[in-house]
Scaffold this active site. Structure first.
Site, PDB file in Angstrom:
ATOM      1  N   LYS A   1       0.838  -1.214   0.000  1.00 28.10           N
ATOM      2  CA  LYS A   1       0.000   0.000   0.000  1.00 28.10           C
ATOM      3  C   LYS A   1       0.871   1.261   0.000  1.00 28.10           C
ATOM      4  O   LYS A   1       0.649   2.177  -0.788  1.00 28.10           O
ATOM      5  CB  LYS A   1      -0.887   0.011   1.254  1.00 28.10           C
ATOM      6  CG  LYS A   1      -1.560   1.352   1.510  1.00 28.10           C
ATOM      7  CD  LYS A   1      -2.430   1.323   2.742  1.00 28.10           C
ATOM      8  CE  LYS A   1      -1.747   1.592   4.063  1.00 28.10           C
ATOM      9  NZ  LYS A   1      -1.435   2.985   4.362  1.00 28.10           N
ATOM     10  N   ASN A   2       1.882   1.276   0.890  1.00 28.82           N
ATOM     11  CA  ASN A   2       2.631   2.520   1.060  1.00 28.82           C
ATOM     12  C   ASN A   2       3.648   2.779  -0.048  1.00 28.82           C
ATOM     13  O   ASN A   2       4.297   3.821  -0.078  1.00 28.82           O
ATOM     14  CB  ASN A   2       3.301   2.545   2.436  1.00 28.82           C
ATOM     15  CG  ASN A   2       2.261   2.728   3.542  1.00 28.82           C
ATOM     16  OD1 ASN A   2       1.100   3.050   3.269  1.00 28.82           O
ATOM     17  ND2 ASN A   2       2.674   2.515   4.780  1.00 28.82           N
TER      18      ASN A   2
ATOM     19  N   CYS B   1      -5.214  13.272  12.771  1.00 31.80           N
ATOM     20  CA  CYS B   1      -5.223  11.841  12.501  1.00 31.80           C
ATOM     21  C   CYS B   1      -5.138  11.147  13.847  1.00 31.80           C
ATOM     22  O   CYS B   1      -4.545  11.659  14.780  1.00 31.80           O
ATOM     23  CB  CYS B   1      -4.022  11.485  11.636  1.00 31.80           C
ATOM     24  SG  CYS B   1      -3.785   9.732  11.489  1.00 31.80           S
TER      25      CYS B   1
ATOM     26  N   ARG C   1       0.745  14.830  13.304  1.00 24.32           N
ATOM     27  CA  ARG C   1       1.263  14.671  11.939  1.00 24.32           C
ATOM     28  C   ARG C   1       1.230  15.974  11.144  1.00 24.32           C
ATOM     29  O   ARG C   1       0.449  16.127  10.202  1.00 24.32           O
ATOM     30  CB  ARG C   1       0.481  13.570  11.213  1.00 24.32           C
ATOM     31  CG  ARG C   1       0.579  12.240  11.917  1.00 24.32           C
ATOM     32  CD  ARG C   1      -0.225  11.173  11.236  1.00 24.32           C
ATOM     33  NE  ARG C   1       0.522  10.470  10.213  1.00 24.32           N
ATOM     34  CZ  ARG C   1      -0.022   9.603   9.358  1.00 24.32           C
ATOM     35  NH1 ARG C   1      -1.301   9.374   9.384  1.00 24.32           N
ATOM     36  NH2 ARG C   1       0.722   8.991   8.472  1.00 24.32           N
ATOM     37  N   PRO C   2       2.078  16.934  11.504  1.00 22.05           N
ATOM     38  CA  PRO C   2       2.108  18.219  10.792  1.00 22.05           C
ATOM     39  C   PRO C   2       2.719  18.105   9.391  1.00 22.05           C
ATOM     40  O   PRO C   2       3.176  17.033   8.991  1.00 22.05           O
ATOM     41  CB  PRO C   2       2.990  19.090  11.688  1.00 22.05           C
ATOM     42  CG  PRO C   2       3.840  18.128  12.444  1.00 22.05           C
ATOM     43  CD  PRO C   2       3.070  16.859  12.572  1.00 22.05           C
ATOM     44  N   VAL C   3       2.721  19.224   8.645  1.00 18.54           N
ATOM     45  CA  VAL C   3       3.276  19.198   7.281  1.00 18.54           C
ATOM     46  C   VAL C   3       4.449  20.168   7.116  1.00 18.54           C
ATOM     47  O   VAL C   3       4.855  20.466   5.997  1.00 18.54           O
ATOM     48  CB  VAL C   3       2.199  19.513   6.204  1.00 18.54           C
ATOM     49  CG1 VAL C   3       1.145  18.426   6.165  1.00 18.54           C
ATOM     50  CG2 VAL C   3       1.573  20.881   6.420  1.00 18.54           C
TER      51      VAL C   3
ATOM     52  N   VAL D   1      13.378  12.586  10.127  1.00 20.65           N
ATOM     53  CA  VAL D   1      13.115  11.737   8.951  1.00 20.65           C
ATOM     54  C   VAL D   1      11.614  11.677   8.682  1.00 20.65           C
ATOM     55  O   VAL D   1      10.825  11.386   9.580  1.00 20.65           O
ATOM     56  CB  VAL D   1      13.655  10.311   9.197  1.00 20.65           C
ATOM     57  CG1 VAL D   1      13.299   9.404   8.025  1.00 20.65           C
ATOM     58  CG2 VAL D   1      15.157  10.339   9.423  1.00 20.65           C
TER      59      VAL D   1
ATOM     60  N   VAL E   1       8.914  10.031   5.766  1.00 15.19           N
ATOM     61  CA  VAL E   1       8.712   9.254   4.555  1.00 15.19           C
ATOM     62  C   VAL E   1       7.985  10.110   3.510  1.00 15.19           C
ATOM     63  O   VAL E   1       8.427  10.256   2.368  1.00 15.19           O
ATOM     64  CB  VAL E   1       7.891   7.975   4.879  1.00 15.19           C
ATOM     65  CG1 VAL E   1       7.533   7.221   3.616  1.00 15.19           C
ATOM     66  CG2 VAL E   1       8.662   7.085   5.839  1.00 15.19           C
TER      67      VAL E   1
ATOM     68  N   ASP F   1       4.782   0.716  11.973  1.00 13.42           N
ATOM     69  CA  ASP F   1       3.585   0.069  11.432  1.00 13.42           C
ATOM     70  C   ASP F   1       3.455  -1.399  11.850  1.00 13.42           C
ATOM     71  O   ASP F   1       2.473  -2.049  11.507  1.00 13.42           O
ATOM     72  CB  ASP F   1       3.571   0.160   9.893  1.00 13.42           C
ATOM     73  CG  ASP F   1       3.325   1.577   9.417  1.00 13.42           C
ATOM     74  OD1 ASP F   1       2.932   2.422  10.236  1.00 13.42           O
ATOM     75  OD2 ASP F   1       3.525   1.844   8.211  1.00 13.42           O
TER      76      ASP F   1
ATOM     77  N   ARG G   1      -8.653  -0.597   4.636  1.00 18.74           N
ATOM     78  CA  ARG G   1      -7.759   0.430   4.084  1.00 18.74           C
ATOM     79  C   ARG G   1      -6.405  -0.170   3.709  1.00 18.74           C
ATOM     80  O   ARG G   1      -5.738   0.352   2.811  1.00 18.74           O
ATOM     81  CB  ARG G   1      -7.530   1.540   5.116  1.00 18.74           C
ATOM     82  CG  ARG G   1      -8.749   2.389   5.379  1.00 18.74           C
ATOM     83  CD  ARG G   1      -8.383   3.536   6.279  1.00 18.74           C
ATOM     84  NE  ARG G   1      -7.223   4.237   5.742  1.00 18.74           N
ATOM     85  CZ  ARG G   1      -6.440   5.035   6.454  1.00 18.74           C
ATOM     86  NH1 ARG G   1      -6.665   5.240   7.725  1.00 18.74           N
ATOM     87  NH2 ARG G   1      -5.418   5.634   5.898  1.00 18.74           N
TER      88      ARG G   1
HETATM   89  C1  EPZ Z   1       4.311   7.004   6.285  1.00 17.04           C
HETATM   90  O1  EPZ Z   1       3.535   8.041   6.818  1.00 17.04           O
HETATM   91  C2  EPZ Z   1       3.387   5.821   6.182  1.00 17.04           C
HETATM   92  N1  EPZ Z   1       2.288   6.145   5.293  1.00 17.04           N
HETATM   93  C3  EPZ Z   1       2.874   5.444   7.555  1.00 17.04           C
HETATM   94  O2  EPZ Z   1       2.088   4.278   7.436  1.00 17.04           O
HETATM   95  C4  EPZ Z   1       4.062   5.144   8.470  1.00 17.04           C
HETATM   96  O3  EPZ Z   1       3.593   4.897   9.780  1.00 17.04           O
HETATM   97  C5  EPZ Z   1       5.018   6.338   8.497  1.00 17.04           C
HETATM   98  O4  EPZ Z   1       5.410   6.683   7.134  1.00 17.04           O
HETATM   99  C6  EPZ Z   1       6.278   6.073   9.290  1.00 17.04           C
HETATM  100  O5  EPZ Z   1       6.942   4.966   8.770  1.00 17.04           O
HETATM  101  C7  EPZ Z   1       2.433   5.981   3.977  1.00 17.04           C
HETATM  102  O6  EPZ Z   1       3.485   5.641   3.467  1.00 17.04           O
HETATM  103  C8  EPZ Z   1       1.235   6.217   3.124  1.00 17.04           C
HETATM  104  P1  EPZ Z   1       6.283  10.432   8.278  1.00 17.04           P
HETATM  105  P2  EPZ Z   1       4.047   9.555   6.783  1.00 17.04           P
HETATM  106  O7  EPZ Z   1       6.149  11.731   7.530  1.00 17.04           O
HETATM  107  O8  EPZ Z   1       4.852   9.759   5.579  1.00 17.04           O
HETATM  108  C9  EPZ Z   1       6.483  13.783  11.683  1.00 17.04           C
HETATM  109  C10 EPZ Z   1       0.171   2.953   7.807  1.00 17.04           C
HETATM  110  O9  EPZ Z   1      -0.390   2.421   8.789  1.00 17.04           O
HETATM  111  N2  EPZ Z   1       6.344  14.808  10.635  1.00 17.04           N
HETATM  112  O10 EPZ Z   1       7.489   9.611   8.037  1.00 17.04           O
HETATM  113  O11 EPZ Z   1       2.862  10.401   7.026  1.00 17.04           O
HETATM  114  C11 EPZ Z   1       5.237  12.948  11.871  1.00 17.04           C
HETATM  115  O12 EPZ Z   1       4.275  13.610  12.652  1.00 17.04           O
HETATM  116  C12 EPZ Z   1       0.741   4.332   7.879  1.00 17.04           C
HETATM  117  O13 EPZ Z   1       0.259   2.395   6.689  1.00 17.04           O
HETATM  118  C13 EPZ Z   1       6.501  16.125  10.997  1.00 17.04           C
HETATM  119  O14 EPZ Z   1       6.741  16.468  12.168  1.00 17.04           O
HETATM  120  O15 EPZ Z   1       4.969   9.555   8.068  1.00 17.04           O
HETATM  121  C14 EPZ Z   1       5.799  11.708  12.507  1.00 17.04           C
HETATM  122  O16 EPZ Z   1       5.971  11.921  13.872  1.00 17.04           O
HETATM  123  C15 EPZ Z   1       0.312   5.170   9.003  1.00 17.04           C
HETATM  124  N3  EPZ Z   1       6.341  17.089  10.022  1.00 17.04           N
HETATM  125  C16 EPZ Z   1       7.172  11.566  11.846  1.00 17.04           C
HETATM  126  O17 EPZ Z   1       7.468  12.862  11.295  1.00 17.04           O
HETATM  127  C17 EPZ Z   1       6.071  16.766   8.729  1.00 17.04           C
HETATM  128  O18 EPZ Z   1       5.953  17.682   7.902  1.00 17.04           O
HETATM  129  C18 EPZ Z   1       7.262  10.546  10.714  1.00 17.04           C
HETATM  130  O19 EPZ Z   1       6.176  10.759   9.818  1.00 17.04           O
HETATM  131  C19 EPZ Z   1       5.946  15.403   8.377  1.00 17.04           C
HETATM  132  C20 EPZ Z   1       6.091  14.448   9.357  1.00 17.04           C
END
Ligand code: EPZ
Length: 430
Positions: free
Chosen positions: A22-23, A126, A131-133, A173, A175, A317, A409
């Site tokens: 999926k991811n 969420c 989960r900020p951007v 880091v 993703v 995950d 999902r």
């Molecule tokens: C990806 O989410 C996956 N989703 C998640 O899988 C997975 O848990 C996560 O990576 C970590 O491995 C997909 O690939 C679709 P991140 P993502 O940005 O990219 C913080 C599942 O169950 N952060 O790596 O959204 C964030 O809050 C899902 O399949 C910021 O602070 O995760 C988190 O604490 C859920 N600012 C950390 O970074 C930002 O702008 C890692 O999040 C972005 C993220």
């Protein structure tokens, strides 16, 4: 609303085909926005999140054609899909679409790179954390994007002549932000260097696909990714890699129930840290030519401590699933979550099945118990839900897992895959 009823107690024996990830599929599908040619993706899993992204891409002008031939005979398994976006007809990703799935925010990268502008709704809260951007915005700014956040939307505009290559080092880091920056940089003028990049196999898979489309990317899978911008990308054909989280989930299910299962079509190299942990817990895992064979040895389940980390560490995950396994261990284990601040919703539900877990900040202390007993449970996210399924498989009596749409999902045909291996699992529709 559908529910899943599990009568626990059976060992798992047989073969489980592992679906496309999926991811990986989600960012790969989004990459189709970068080219006016056709991007063909094989092994796309049949999941609610994929269907939702198809709607979002359709809104931007992507024409979707699902190939007639099923990769496996049964209706509903992973498919081959053609994505063609001759022109982007709308650069806005509206709230009602983006709010349903965080990954849909990622369209901001390709829209900005190809059209020079994008207006994308903030993904919103969420269940697993804030989960900020901010990292996405900082990364895109490093490519020259001009950003404005207003009314719940991010408006991004490229400078005249398009995005420009830049240098950005992620303070944390991410993703998603790595996917987005890599996609945006493919069409920028000049070279981009992304440091402290995510190293997940899904990043490598996206890079491979982008390279097949004509992008110049090196270093994916390491902490430093370099992207040399090109003027346009072409179509390509790419096969989505196997789902390492689905693989790990079923491996933990076998470790929980005992038995002997071949996880077909997957590769242990995608989840070494999780498999090493499972071996310590008592599972025997071997890579064969056709997949991974998981057997539970006769010594019961041993307690093992874990801490979630970005790849190659233990994946967040799989944290909930591993906790479910540890509820039946012969001692005390500690599970520390470092990626998301609120990813312990399964704790109180596992407790309903008789688990003994206490929480202290980001750490859970799990004291193994001799038996779990079935109960009605529910969870508010995908991986938490499947952890309840794993616990239910080992619990005495009947476990009813509510809110099955979370499972839909991310797990293709879960009840069918488990039933084929001897579990008593059925979907109850109302
Ligand atoms: C990806 O989410 C996956 N989703 C998640 O899988 C997975 O848990 C996560 O990576 C970590 O491995 C997909 O690939 C679709 P991140 P993502 O940005 O990219 C913080 C599942 O169950 N952060 O790596 O959204 C964030 O809050 C899902 O399949 C910021 O602070 O995760 C988190 O604490 C859920 N600012 C950390 O970074 C930002 O702008 C890692 O999040 C972005 C993220």
């Amino acid at each position: 609303m559908d529910r899943i009823r599990i009568s626990g107690g059976n060992e798992l024996r047989g073969t489980i085909p592992i679906s496309g990830a999926k991811n990986a599929a989600l960012p790969l599908m989004i990459a189709s926005l970068l080219t006016s040619d056709t991007l063909t993706l094989e092994n796309v899993p049949h999941l609610a999140d994929v269907e939702q992204l198809l709607r979002i891409l359709g809104n931007h002008g992507v024409d979707v054609a699902v190939n007639g031939r099923r990769e496996r005979q049964e209706e509903g398994y992973s498919r081959t899909i053609n994505f063609t976006c001759r022109t982007i007809v709308d650069t806005t990703a509206p709230y009602d679409l983006v709010s349903k799935m965080r990954a849909s925010f990622w369209v901001i990268g390709p829209l900005l790179a190809r059209e020079g502008r994008a207006r994308v709704s903030l993904p919103g809260g969420c269940a697993i954390g804030t989960r900020p951007v901010d990292l996405f915005l900082d990364g895109l700014q490093a490519l020259g994007a001009i950003l404005d956040v207003d009314g719940g939307y991010v408006t991004a505009t490229a400078p005249k002549g398009g995005l420009v290559g830049g240098h950005y080092s992620f303070p944390k880091v991410s993703v998603g932000a790595t996917h987005v920056m890599m996609m945006a940089a493919t069409l920028a003028n000049g070279t981009t260097v992304i440091e402290n990049a995510a190293r997940e196999p899904e990043i490598v898979d996206l890079a491979k696909c982008l390279i097949a489309m004509g992008a110049k990317i090196s270093g994916a899978g390491t902490k430093t990714i370099t992207v040399e911008g090109v003027t346009s990308l072409s179509g390509a054909r790419h096969r989505v890699l196997p789902d390492r989280i689905e693989t790990g989930t079923y491996a933990m299910a076998v470790a929980m129930t005992g038995g002997d299962v071949l996880l077909e079509g997957t590769d242990g190299a995608l989840l070494e840290s999780a498999l090493d942990t499972l071996r310590l817990a008592g599972a025997e895992i071997t890579q064969t030519e056709t997949g991974l064979r998981v057997v539970r040895n006769g010594n019961g389940i041993q307690p093992v401590d874990i801490t979630t980390e970005p790849f190659p560490g233990f994946p967040t995950d799989l944290q909930a699933q591993f906790m479910a396994l540890m509820t039946r261990s012969s001692g005390v284990s500690h599970i520390t979550e470092t990626i998301f601040e609120n990813r312990f919703m399964h704790v109180q539900e596992l407790a309903r099945l008789g688990a003994r877990i206490s929480l202290s900040g980001q750490m859970a202390r799990v004291e193994g118990v001799g038996r779990l007993t079935g109960a009605p449970v529910m969870a508010t996210d995908l991986r938490a839900s499947v952890s309840l399924v794993i616990a239910g498989l080992a619990a005495e009596g009947e476990t009813m897992v509510n809110r099955v749409y979370h499972l839909d999902r991310g797990f293709e045909r879960l009840e069918e895959k488990l039933t084929r291996c001897g579990a008593v699992v059925e979907r109850v529709s109302e």
